[in-house]
Design an enzyme around this catalytic site. Structure first.
Site, PDB file in Angstrom:
ATOM      1  N   ASP A 244       0.864  -1.177   0.000  1.00 59.99           N
ATOM      2  CA  ASP A 244       0.000   0.000   0.000  1.00 59.99           C
ATOM      3  C   ASP A 244       0.907   1.236   0.000  1.00 59.99           C
ATOM      4  O   ASP A 244       2.143   1.125   0.065  1.00 59.99           O
ATOM      5  CB  ASP A 244      -0.990  -0.011   1.169  1.00 59.99           C
ATOM      6  CG  ASP A 244      -2.201   0.891   0.891  1.00 59.99           C
ATOM      7  OD1 ASP A 244      -2.115   1.752  -0.008  1.00 59.99           O
ATOM      8  OD2 ASP A 244      -3.233   0.743   1.572  1.00 59.99           O
TER       9      ASP A 244
HETATM   10  C1  BGC Z   1      -5.028   3.254  -0.269  1.00 52.95           C
HETATM   11  C2  BGC Z   1      -5.047   2.274  -1.421  1.00 52.95           C
HETATM   12  C3  BGC Z   1      -4.869   3.019  -2.722  1.00 52.95           C
HETATM   13  C4  BGC Z   1      -3.572   3.811  -2.660  1.00 52.95           C
HETATM   14  C5  BGC Z   1      -3.230   4.541  -3.939  1.00 52.95           C
HETATM   15  C6  BGC Z   1      -3.840   4.184  -0.335  1.00 52.95           C
HETATM   16  O1  BGC Z   1      -3.961   5.206   0.584  1.00 52.95           O
HETATM   17  O2  BGC Z   1      -5.041   2.563   0.952  1.00 52.95           O
HETATM   18  O3  BGC Z   1      -6.239   1.548  -1.416  1.00 52.95           O
HETATM   19  O4  BGC Z   1      -4.880   2.129  -3.803  1.00 52.95           O
HETATM   20  O5  BGC Z   1      -3.675   4.744  -1.612  1.00 52.95           O
HETATM   21  O6  BGC Z   1      -4.019   5.644  -4.107  1.00 52.95           O
END
Ligand code: BGC
Length: 722
Positions: A244
């Site tokens: 993540d």
């Molecule tokens: C989220 C993800 C997301 C990523 C990219 C993160 O803060 O938890 O689900 O895909 O950001 O935007």
């Protein structure tokens, strides 16, 4: 070593390697150390989308752009379709629609030249106050897993990579980078991991994203149990594990050795300035490989997984191209269809002194209608955070001022809700040309009540904005003290005031999760529209007027109050989130405790009625069960029923009272009866054996029930032995 073992495996007479495997291995031998490192991390923040891994043109490896795609593509100016939220998709219980949803996202990603779509989230709704509940698919692992699998496979058929996220136990946003989900092995395997297992094995995602939170003391992106043991070994996952976005990785060696294959958003210089955080898979990983702290074949395995995925899904042979126009009409048509099929008719009583249910509306009887609240004159609301999809023309019909906040990773996202210009008021006006429709914004409850008293019917709109990064303090409708930015007046007071003056009051909800409804007795009809997407207003009007008969069913339990939930509050101080309820998540909790929910899992009414009869069971496959029964539409209009099968396992299994094991959505004409066959594979009856660390079907007597919800008094049941 790992690569050598894999190579050795190919010559030992097993099945011939698929061409993507062979081609990936050949390409791997041509990469330098720097090129390998380049392929396992992003370059940091990028102006468009969420991340980027630059390609290697000399070897035909394309640029890999990453964009969020939970409910459509989160790319401003792209014109991508804002679909109804995934929780709405789950409420359709329709795997064909999940496929259509995934295909559309795949087509639009392709058209926009994007290689990787960061969507399907399938964290289970253990905690309905989780601000991201709308991005996921409810509280049942089989429902979420099956729909995610169909969605994922369909996206990837369009030759883009789909990511499934967030592995795992990412169930709250409060202290999301440091909370520690403490959960036992059996609970992990039978609930959240089962959703991932189904989605991974049947959907074959190219990428799986690990989560921000810790699981049993380790960051999930650094958990050998989750990544290496469960995902890669037990499930044989051949794809990429990506992190993540910020603060998911804390240590190069720990992450690499646990099985993480890629760090996002990464950086070019080991530091993302705007977040003020370090990154670990660039120079740090190179140094670790050079001095042997991370074996070279672990790096090769990371790259091989990436190349194999790109070949298998088709991006090497058909790299993402320049941006093409999006087929907006097709997208909006699908968004409209899914929104109508997702709507859940929670309640539909006759108004006081009447005998006919209030819905569907009877246009001939309506001369004056009051529409009030929730910006129903302007549009429909959607969820926030990375799952937000910008309005297709860049115009948000509801003005909002962003509140002042301290910058940093905890303030990444907008605090203003996004609306799509599909105003329920306009759609109702079109469909009720003979009636006078008056709109009030709801800020003055007394004025709304006066207007309601003078109208034939009142339709109150109420909404709840939820977002990544912030949990709900309560499941009550938000108002000026809980979300002044988006809900500046007391919505509950408005409902009570209007309903008190007009018994013919319909309530339309746009929310991303469960809601408590202390006002429910005052209102005869309640329609749950979720976050209904770019054609939401039209879809709401279609269902209110009966052009579409509602067939959605709740993918999560609505409790009477927060005190009925396993954890009374989401602690802002305790880092350990202990899953004391064990297997009793969602409806399993309410069933185990004998608690009556406000609306049970699987609940949803129709404008017609259905009756179940003649249930019988026969053996199916190896240890499975085939159920046959007659489903009859006993009402006066066509409708669709989601026939749901729940199993009670033998008492010795130590399971909650029932679990969902299968379902089918059946469309029936008025008066039609049909024999329905639902096959329950053996694994749906299994429990996780913590001694042997594998699935096992306990012997004994199983009760199988089929009905229209998890608490349907008209359900049929039968018993089988295993
Ligand atoms: C989220 C993800 C997301 C990523 C990219 C993160 O803060 O938890 O689900 O895909 O950001 O935007």
């Amino acid at each position: 070593m790992l690569l050598a073992a894999l190579l050795a495996g190919c010559t030992s007479g097993g099945p011939p390697p698929d061409p993507s495997e062979r081609r990936a291995r050949e390409l791997l031998t041509q990469l330098s150390l720097d090129e390998k490192i380049q392929l396992v991390h992003g370059v940091g923040e990028v102006p468009e989308g969420a991340g980027l891994i630059p390609g290697i043109p000399r070897l035909g490896i394309p640029d890999l752009r990453y964009v969020d795609s939970a409910s459509g593509i989160n790319l401003a100016g792209s014109g991508a379709t804002p679909l109804p939220a995934p929780i709405a998709l789950a409420a359709t219980w329709d795997a064909d629609l999940a496929e259509a949803y995934g295909r559309l996202i795949g087509q639009e990603l392709r058209a926009l030249g994007i290689a990787v779509g960061l969507g399907t989230g399938i964290n289970l709704a253990r905690e309905p106050r989780n601000g991201r509940t709308f991005e996921y698919m409810g509280e049942d692992p089989v429902l979420a897993g099956v729909l995610a699998a169909r969605r994922t496979a369909a996206t990837q058929q369009e030759q883009v990579v789909a990511t499934i996220k967030h592995l795992g136990f990412n169930h709250q946003e409060t202290r999301r980078f440091s909370s520690n989900s403490v959960v036992d092995e059996r609970t992990m395997r039978e609930l959240e991991l089962l959703a991932f297992e189904i989605a991974v094995k049947e959907g074959r995602p190219g990428n799986v994203m690990c989560a921000y939170n810790l699981v049993n003391g380790l960051k999930s992106c650094e958990s050998p149990y989750l990544i290496e043991t469960v995902l890669k070994q037990d499930w044989g996952y051949p794809g990429v594990v990506q992190s993540d976005w910020v603060l998911a990785v804390t240590d190069t060696e720990r992450a690499a050795l646990a099985g993480l294959d890629e760090e996002q958003p990464g950086s070019l210089n080991d530091f993302v300035g705007s977040y003020g955080v370090q990154t670990f898979f660039n120079q740090r990983l190179k140094a670790a490989v050079q001095d042997g702290r991370v074996p070279a074949d672990r790096l090769d395995d990371m790259v091989l997984r990436k190349l194999r995925t790109l070949y298998r899904i088709g991006l090497m042979d058909r790299p993402p191209g320049p941006r093409q126009p999006i087929d907006r009409e097709a997208g909006h048509r699908l968004a409209h269809q899914i929104a109508t099929e997702a709507m859940v008719l929670l309640k539909n009583d006759a108004p006081a002194a009447g005998s006919t249910p209030l819905l569907p509306l009877q246009p001939a009887a309506l001369r004056s209608v009051l529409v009030v609240g929730a910006h129903a004159d302007a549009g429909v609301i959607s969820g926030g955070g990375s799952a937000r999809v910008p309005p297709p023309d860049g115009i948000d019909p509801v003005p909002c001022t962003e509140p002042e906040r301290q910058p940093g990773p905890e303030a990444l996202f907008r605090a203003c809700a996004t609306y799509y210009p599909s105003a329920p008021l306009h759609a109702l006006r079109e469909r009720l040309p003979q009636a006078q429709l008056r709109y009030l914004d709801g800020r003055n409850a007394a004025a709304a009540a006066e207007a309601a008293a003078a109208a034939d019917l009142a339709i109150v709109f109420a909404s709840q904005w939820t977002s990544e990064q912030v949990d709900l303090a309560s499941l009550a409708l938000p108002g000026p003290t809980t979300d002044p930015t988006n809900h500046p007046y007391d919505q509950e007071a408005l409902i009570r005031a209007v309903a008190a003056r007009n018994p013919r009051t319909v309530l339309v909800l746009q929310t991303g999760t469960a809601l408590t409804m202390p006002w429910l007795d005052a209102v005869p009809a309640v329609l749950q529209a979720w976050y209904p997407g770019v054609k939401g207003g039209e879809a709401i009007a279609d269902v209110l007027l009966g052009a579409v008969n509602p067939s959605g069913k709740l993918p999560l339990t609505f409790p009477r109050g927060e005190s009925d939930l396993p954890q009374p509050v989401i602690s802002s101080t305790e880092l350990d989130v202990v899953y004391r309820e064990g297997l009793a998540m969602g409806y399993r909790w309410f069933d185990s405790r004998g608690l009556t929910p406000l609306f049970p899992f699987g609940h949803g009414l129709s404008y017609t009625q259905f009756a179940y009869s003649g249930l019988s069971a026969a053996a199916y496959g190896r240890g499975g069960v085939e159920l046959r029964f007659t489903l009859a539409n006993t009402g006066a209009r066509e409708g669709a029923e989601v026939a749901q099968v729940y199993a009670s396992l033998p008492a010795s299994a130590g399971e909650p009272p029932q679990r969902l094991v299968g379902w089918q959505k059946v469309k029936l004409a008025a008066g039609e009866r049909r024999e329905v066959v639902i096959r329950i594979p053996r694994e749906r009856l299994a429990i996780w054996d913590t001694g042997a660390h594998r699935w096992r079907v306990p012997s004994g007597s199983y009760t199988l029930r089929v009905g229209g919800s998890s608490r349907d008094a008209g359900a049929q049941s039968t018993t089988v032995r295993r």
